[in-house]
Write an enzyme that holds these catalytic residues in place. Structure first.
Site, PDB file in Angstrom:
ATOM      1  N   ASN A 158       0.841  -1.219  -0.162  1.00  0.00           N
ATOM      2  CA  ASN A 158       0.073   0.007  -0.001  1.00  0.00           C
ATOM      3  C   ASN A 158       0.849   1.242   0.040  1.00  0.00           C
ATOM      4  OD1 ASN A 158       0.615  -0.503   2.752  1.00  0.00           O
ATOM      5  ND2 ASN A 158      -1.132   0.399   3.473  1.00  0.00           N
ATOM      6  N   GLY A 214       3.037 -14.779  -0.528  1.00  0.00           N
ATOM      7  CA  GLY A 214       3.330 -15.066   0.595  1.00  0.00           C
ATOM      8  C   GLY A 214       4.294 -16.504   0.834  1.00  0.00           C
ATOM      9  N   SER A 234      -0.319  -7.479   7.436  1.00  0.00           N
ATOM     10  CA  SER A 234      -1.453  -7.829   8.026  1.00  0.00           C
ATOM     11  C   SER A 234      -1.301  -8.463   9.479  1.00  0.00           C
ATOM     12  CB  SER A 234      -2.420  -8.462   7.227  1.00  0.00           C
ATOM     13  OG  SER A 234      -1.884  -9.890   6.859  1.00  0.00           O
ATOM     14  N   GLU A 255       4.886  -4.777  12.221  1.00  0.00           N
ATOM     15  CA  GLU A 255       4.196  -3.552  12.029  1.00  0.00           C
ATOM     16  C   GLU A 255       2.604  -4.110  11.242  1.00  0.00           C
ATOM     17  OE1 GLU A 255       6.332   0.093  11.563  1.00  0.00           O
ATOM     18  OE2 GLU A 255       8.041  -0.993  11.511  1.00  0.00           O
ATOM     19  N   LEU A 256       1.565  -4.108  11.973  1.00  0.00           N
ATOM     20  CA  LEU A 256       0.520  -4.496  11.663  1.00  0.00           C
ATOM     21  C   LEU A 256      -0.671  -3.656  11.368  1.00  0.00           C
ATOM     22  CD1 LEU A 256       0.975  -7.866  13.865  1.00  0.00           C
ATOM     23  CD2 LEU A 256       2.102  -7.038  11.532  1.00  0.00           C
ATOM     24  N   CYS A 289      -2.884   1.672   6.756  1.00  0.00           N
ATOM     25  CA  CYS A 289      -2.979   1.273   8.158  1.00  0.00           C
ATOM     26  C   CYS A 289      -3.473   2.320   9.023  1.00  0.00           C
ATOM     27  CB  CYS A 289      -1.554   0.698   8.622  1.00  0.00           C
ATOM     28  SG  CYS A 289      -0.294   2.084   8.426  1.00  0.00           S
ATOM     29  N   GLN A 330      -9.407  -8.473  -3.102  1.00  0.00           N
ATOM     30  CA  GLN A 330      -9.638  -7.135  -2.137  1.00  0.00           C
ATOM     31  C   GLN A 330     -10.903  -6.493  -2.145  1.00  0.00           C
ATOM     32  OE1 GLN A 330      -7.650  -6.817   0.570  1.00  0.00           O
ATOM     33  NE2 GLN A 330      -9.092  -5.207   1.347  1.00  0.00           N
ATOM     34  N   PHE A 381     -10.321  -2.613   4.441  1.00  0.00           N
ATOM     35  CA  PHE A 381      -9.233  -1.838   3.649  1.00  0.00           C
ATOM     36  C   PHE A 381     -10.082  -1.364   2.344  1.00  0.00           C
ATOM     37  CE2 PHE A 381      -4.458  -1.985   2.937  1.00  0.00           C
ATOM     38  CZ  PHE A 381      -4.276  -1.499   4.184  1.00  0.00           C
TER      39      PHE A 381
HETATM   40  P1  NAD Z   1       0.185  -8.943   3.793  1.00  0.00           P
HETATM   41  O1  NAD Z   1       0.035  -9.392   5.154  1.00  0.00           O
HETATM   42  O2  NAD Z   1      -1.142  -9.723   3.095  1.00  0.00           O
HETATM   43  O3  NAD Z   1       1.505  -9.050   2.958  1.00  0.00           O
HETATM   44  C1  NAD Z   1       2.253  -8.374   3.367  1.00  0.00           C
HETATM   45  C2  NAD Z   1       3.686  -8.834   2.970  1.00  0.00           C
HETATM   46  O4  NAD Z   1       3.950 -10.246   3.486  1.00  0.00           O
HETATM   47  C3  NAD Z   1       3.625  -9.114   1.435  1.00  0.00           C
HETATM   48  O5  NAD Z   1       4.834  -9.062   0.864  1.00  0.00           O
HETATM   49  C4  NAD Z   1       3.316 -10.653   1.331  1.00  0.00           C
HETATM   50  O6  NAD Z   1       3.609 -11.425   0.069  1.00  0.00           O
HETATM   51  C5  NAD Z   1       4.061 -11.339   2.581  1.00  0.00           C
HETATM   52  N1  NAD Z   1       3.359 -12.416   3.046  1.00  0.00           N
HETATM   53  C6  NAD Z   1       2.061 -12.950   2.885  1.00  0.00           C
HETATM   54  N2  NAD Z   1       1.910 -14.072   3.561  1.00  0.00           N
HETATM   55  C7  NAD Z   1       3.245 -14.287   4.077  1.00  0.00           C
HETATM   56  C8  NAD Z   1       3.837 -15.384   4.981  1.00  0.00           C
HETATM   57  N3  NAD Z   1       2.946 -16.531   5.460  1.00  0.00           N
HETATM   58  N4  NAD Z   1       5.209 -15.498   5.376  1.00  0.00           N
HETATM   59  C9  NAD Z   1       6.074 -14.344   5.038  1.00  0.00           C
HETATM   60  N5  NAD Z   1       5.407 -13.464   4.236  1.00  0.00           N
HETATM   61  C10 NAD Z   1       4.107 -13.140   3.856  1.00  0.00           C
HETATM   62  O7  NAD Z   1      -0.331  -7.311   3.839  1.00  0.00           O
HETATM   63  P2  NAD Z   1      -0.787  -6.351   2.667  1.00  0.00           P
HETATM   64  O8  NAD Z   1      -2.253  -6.725   1.956  1.00  0.00           O
HETATM   65  O9  NAD Z   1       0.047  -6.205   1.647  1.00  0.00           O
HETATM   66  O10 NAD Z   1      -0.834  -4.852   3.326  1.00  0.00           O
HETATM   67  C11 NAD Z   1      -1.970  -4.625   4.015  1.00  0.00           C
HETATM   68  C12 NAD Z   1      -1.868  -4.677   5.578  1.00  0.00           C
HETATM   69  O11 NAD Z   1      -0.489  -4.170   6.173  1.00  0.00           O
HETATM   70  C13 NAD Z   1      -2.913  -4.044   6.353  1.00  0.00           C
HETATM   71  O12 NAD Z   1      -3.284  -4.656   7.191  1.00  0.00           O
HETATM   72  C14 NAD Z   1      -2.056  -2.678   6.704  1.00  0.00           C
HETATM   73  O13 NAD Z   1      -3.039  -2.178   7.921  1.00  0.00           O
HETATM   74  C15 NAD Z   1      -0.891  -3.250   7.084  1.00  0.00           C
HETATM   75  N6  NAD Z   1      -0.131  -2.127   7.201  1.00  0.00           N
HETATM   76  C16 NAD Z   1       0.469  -1.797   8.319  1.00  0.00           C
HETATM   77  C17 NAD Z   1       1.610  -0.593   8.394  1.00  0.00           C
HETATM   78  C18 NAD Z   1       2.067  -0.254   9.795  1.00  0.00           C
HETATM   79  O14 NAD Z   1       2.751   0.684   9.686  1.00  0.00           O
HETATM   80  N7  NAD Z   1       1.421  -0.831  10.884  1.00  0.00           N
HETATM   81  C19 NAD Z   1       1.788   0.045   7.255  1.00  0.00           C
HETATM   82  C20 NAD Z   1       1.272  -0.600   5.820  1.00  0.00           C
HETATM   83  C21 NAD Z   1       0.366  -1.298   6.005  1.00  0.00           C
END
Ligand code: NAD
Length: 488
Positions: A158, A214, A234, A255-256, A289, A330, A381
């Site tokens: 994002n 992932g 996430s 950071e979730l 987020c 999504q 989202f």
């Molecule tokens: P996501 O968790 O689906 O994916 C994030 C990353 O993890 C991607 O590169 C993905 O390929 C990888 N991934 C997925 N499954 C995995 C696994 N089992 N093991 C290792 N890596 C894996 O998240 P998204 O849809 O890309 O992003 C949106 C989420 O991120 C939202 O929940 C948002 O709130 C959060 N976010 C948080 C912050 C923060 O600062 N806290 C900032 C930006 C986004």
């Protein structure tokens, strides 16, 4: 179609399964990415491991020069505000950001990288704490900040440039080498760092990028050659990573997800505040987020806020102001959430429909929802602004404290003392007063509870990529210490 290859040990690697992706903005084919195999992930970690000792041995000034080179490479790709350069076009087409949002992302990322490079020599310098001279007359202590080794950087789509840009410079400056696994939804943007690394002349193996979904991230995080994990994404994936890292005591920062409240006080000016609420909810089509995901207004002003917000939403231009949802899956999740909200009895007064045009666009949606609604429990989202009412501010402070997510919050009031007093009571990582979703290089971006652990930004985030080592020296070698054997 743009081709995305892995970047390992300073080389582009083009073997492997290709996955195509459409642009959410145009609906047209956009990229074909070669997913990293298990062997590629292994090669990337080995390359990072091989490069690490000599990278860490460089004088800090030299690592700063290399990292500044990354910022310079981004600056070249920024152009001017409002100018659609190649990088901004990529961000727009790859994840659907409107131009001003791509603009700020590129500008901010370059700035933050320069900030880290500027302060790193000071932050990483050795310390000599003053010991209690009465107790320890002949001892000195030195604390050195040593890198972990190889850092796995796994990031979301994002903020496809910025999220990597918050982790990469501190990790490198601290003397680590990195393997980055960007989101499968934004490989082309992420590969800008490989181009920048080549332009800045980074030694081979210092910065590696493996592409994939992932399963590639999972492979990387579990790899025995990784010493530290920097993850943003996430909550569900964060939990899995925590479970992988815990048994082997592999440190990680997670950071979730968030579900941030905007708490509007009675004395706020509805016409001014509504501008902030609408931007906070619809920026990046609500896929942020720290986007505003729960709005609370005083019950007696609900109608006023509905009118003000409604007027502003009517003026939004789809595509120019509000981008698309990142992918079909999504979008379907978001539409189902709206359906569930309808069944819950929410009053939709703007939007709620998918738009019949190319790309994955949904109308910016505004609904009045009851306190305790499903959108008060889950992170949504997508472009939704859910409004609820309150009678007493303390009710909302309690709601915030009892929610699973605790990333950020915003308080809206001209009474800054009152706003600050409330901010101090809120059990979240960040509070903005009269604004929302602004990041500063100098201040941390922390979370609480299920929004994660660890943080980005601020000088302390450089230290977070190091381990302290304490070296204790005693200058007295003339006699045994009084606390050694034999005991008397
Ligand atoms: P996501 O968790 O689906 O994916 C994030 C990353 O993890 C991607 O590169 C993905 O390929 C990888 N991934 C997925 N499954 C995995 C696994 N089992 N093991 C290792 N890596 C894996 O998240 P998204 O849809 O890309 O992003 C949106 C989420 O991120 C939202 O929940 C948002 O709130 C959060 N976010 C948080 C912050 C923060 O600062 N806290 C900032 C930006 C986004």
């Amino acid at each position: 179609m743009r081709q995305a290859l892995n970047y390992i040990d300073g080389k582009w690697c083009g073997e492997g399964t290709k996955k195509n992706r459409n642009s959410p903005l145009t609906g047209q084919p956009f990229s074909a990415a070669v997913y990293a195999s298990v062997a590629d992930v292994n090669l990337a970690v080995i390359a990072a491991r091989r490069a690490q000792a000599s990278w860490a041995a460089l004088p800090i000034g030299q690592r700063c020069e290399y990292v500044t080179g990354l910022a310079t490479a981004l600056r070249k790709r920024y152009g001017a505000a409002g100018e659609e350069t190649e990088l901004k076009r990529i961000i727009r087409e790859e994840v659907g950001k409107p131009l001003p949002e791509a603009d700020i992302e590129v500008l901010e990322t370059g700035d933050f990288i320069e900030y880290f490079a500027r302060i790193a020599p000071d932050v990483l310098s050795e310390e000599k704490p003053e010991l209690n001279r009465e107790l320890w007359p002949t001892k000195t202590s030195t604390i050195v900040h040593e890198p972990y080794g190889v850092v796995a950087i796994v990031k979301p789509w994002n903020y496809p440039l910025e999220m990597i840009g918050w982790a990469l410079p501190p990790a490198l400056l601290a003397g680590n080498t990195v393997v980055i696994k960007p989101s499968e939804k934004s490989p082309i943007t992420a590969l800008t760092y490989a181009e920048a690394a080549a332009e800045a002349g980074l030694p081979s193996g210092v910065l590696n990028i493996v592409l994939g979904d992932g399963s590639v991230g999972r492979e990387l995080i579990a790899h025995p050659g990784v010493d530290y994990v920097s993850f943003t994404g996430s909550r569900a994936v964060g939990k899995e990573i925590a479970q992988t890292c815990a048994p082997i005591f592999r440190p990680c920062s997670l950071e979730l997800s968030g579900n941030d409240v905007a708490l509007v006080l009675e004395d706020a000016d509805p016409s001014w505040v509504s501008h902030g609420l609408v931007w906070g909810a619809f920026c990046n089509a609500g896929q942020v987020c720290v986007g505003i995901k729960r709005v609370f207004v005083p019950a007696k002003y609900l109608e006023v806020y509905k009118t003000e917000i409604g007027k502003l939403v009517d003026g939004l231009v789809i595509g120019r102001d509000v981008g698309p949802i990142v992918d079909e899956s999504q979008l379907n999740t978001f539409m189902k959430t709206l359906q569930r909200l309808r069944s819950e009895g929410a009053e939709f007064f703007r939007g709620g429909n998918r738009l019949d045009r190319p790309g994955l666009f949904v109308e910016p949606t505004v609904a009045v929802v009851k306190r305790g609604s499903l959108v008060h429990q889950e992170e949504v989202f997508g472009p939704l602004l859910p409004i609820s009412t309150y009678e007493q501010v303390d009710e909302i402070i309690k709601d915030i404290a009892s929610a699973d997510y605790a990333l950020g919050a915003s308080v809206w009031t001209p009474n800054l003392d009152r706003g600050t007093e409330i901010a101090r009571k809120l059990d979240v990582g960040m509070v903005w007063i009269n604004d929302v979703n602004v990041a500063f290089a100098e201040a941390p971006w922390p979370a609480r509870r299920q929004s994660g652990m660890g943080f980005s930004l601020s000088k302390d985030s450089i230290r977070a990529y190091t381990r302290p080592k304490h070296i204790s020296v005693d200058t007295d070698i003339s006699k045994p210490r009084f606390w050694w054997y034999p005991y008397k």
